[in-house]
Design an enzyme around this catalytic site. Sequence first.
Site, short mmCIF file in Angstrom:
data_model
loop_
_atom_site.label_atom_id
_atom_site.label_comp_id
_atom_site.label_asym_id
_atom_site.label_seq_id
_atom_site.Cartn_x
_atom_site.Cartn_y
_atom_site.Cartn_z
N LYS A 240 0.80 -1.26 0.08
CA LYS A 240 0.15 0.03 -0.03
C LYS A 240 0.95 1.26 -0.20
O LYS A 240 1.89 1.17 0.74
CB LYS A 240 -0.83 0.15 1.28
N ARG A 314 -10.17 -11.54 2.34
CA ARG A 314 -11.08 -12.47 2.21
C ARG A 314 -10.44 -14.15 2.12
O ARG A 314 -11.30 -15.31 2.38
CB ARG A 314 -11.93 -12.42 0.80
#
Length: 460
Positions: A240, A314
């Site tokens: 990020k 996820r």
Amino acid sequence: MTLSFAPATDPSLPLYVLQQSELAGWLENQPDHVHSWVSADGFSAALGQTVLVPGPDGKPEFALAGYGSAAKRARKRFPLAAAAESLPKGTYRIASGIPANVLEAECFGWLMTGYAFDRYAAQIAANAALVAPEGVDAKRIEIMANAEALIRNLVNTPAADMGPTQLQQAIEDLAQEFGADVSVISGEALLDQNLPMIHAVGRAAEQAPRLLEMNWGDSGPKLTLVGKGVCFDTGGLNLKPGASMGLMKKDMGGAANVLGLARMIMALGLELQLRVLIPAVENSVAGNAFRPGDILTARSGITVEINNTDAEGRLVLADALALAHEDAPNLLISMATLTGAARVALGPDLAPYYTDDNKAAETLARAAETIADPVWRMPFHEPYEAMIEPGIADLDNAPSGGFAGSITAALFLRRFADDSRYVHFDIYSWQRRKEPGRSKGGLGQGPRALLAALPELLGL
């Protein structure tokens, strides 16, 4: 810090809560000295305004709190908390002015004005105490408030002090308080126990990845809660930008909210079998980090192509959901700070959720409204299933194109919940600026709505 009502035996001042449209009529029925004092103070019953009115001896006789207009109240989650935060230190009892249908929520908001995250520096919280009004379940409201404080504390704690090890300690502390059982599968044992994606996501971090499990209750329907416990998310090898890492200590907000809900369930003694599963990891960068292009095999045997290591939540939830499904729960709920797409769709204040169960959705919507914990149903849109099928593997963890990101993530998770009765929350768990009853920082989203809905959802 324990959030609670003042004892009913404590001396207290009556608190009259007035809408702006009611003030003139109320003053007409008051003695001249009251009328003069309120007018001189400039009290207009605007939202959050307060004034102490003295009696003939000069001591406060009662207090007034402004409740504003319906339009102004609609913009605040807990309108009465605005007054609670401006009242002088003391103990108050509501004499009039709060409709019965919002009284519980307003009392909860009042208690939350006493919350402050003061682990690292002194913080100022409101110190106006409230005697529980007649007609409310004071114990239940206190339980909800202290569960909310737990959620906020966990999310607010920086990753240096809230890694997988500390999250494990948090669940162990909770279990000890209520007599629950805890088990932990950590490190290489995750591979031995067929939880490969939890291991893959967390193996590059200094603290070993782990699956935390808590079980409580031995009768009633089975409720399983799964919470995303990514204690810090660098994005992995899809690193990020620095600005995007600023709030990543809250990437375990799903775990925090699940623990808050579990605390409420156990404290209230609901007759159900509770199972909590939290995959606790850090998504870090090291030579053994999982890579874009890797294909992982989940616990269920489904293969997943990794097209972005920053879509890691996820993956860890997938193994936990597959494990949960094997026990055939009556209701399976996952909570996660999963996608920025959910924030784009609904902003930070609404908690989006997914379910195929229309009755459950209707129940949640009603419950959320009564308890001021707003949620919003999103669709498991079947035509988007093709977007998560890359061809080279069964599933794609990060479909290209950027469309429907929250929906495709939810569809991904549904594959692992299989045919379970399933509800998934894609929450933000953060308050961006201070509001009445909601301090800036970590925030519960969905647990109180779920608690209110459980009796109907599970036939309790």
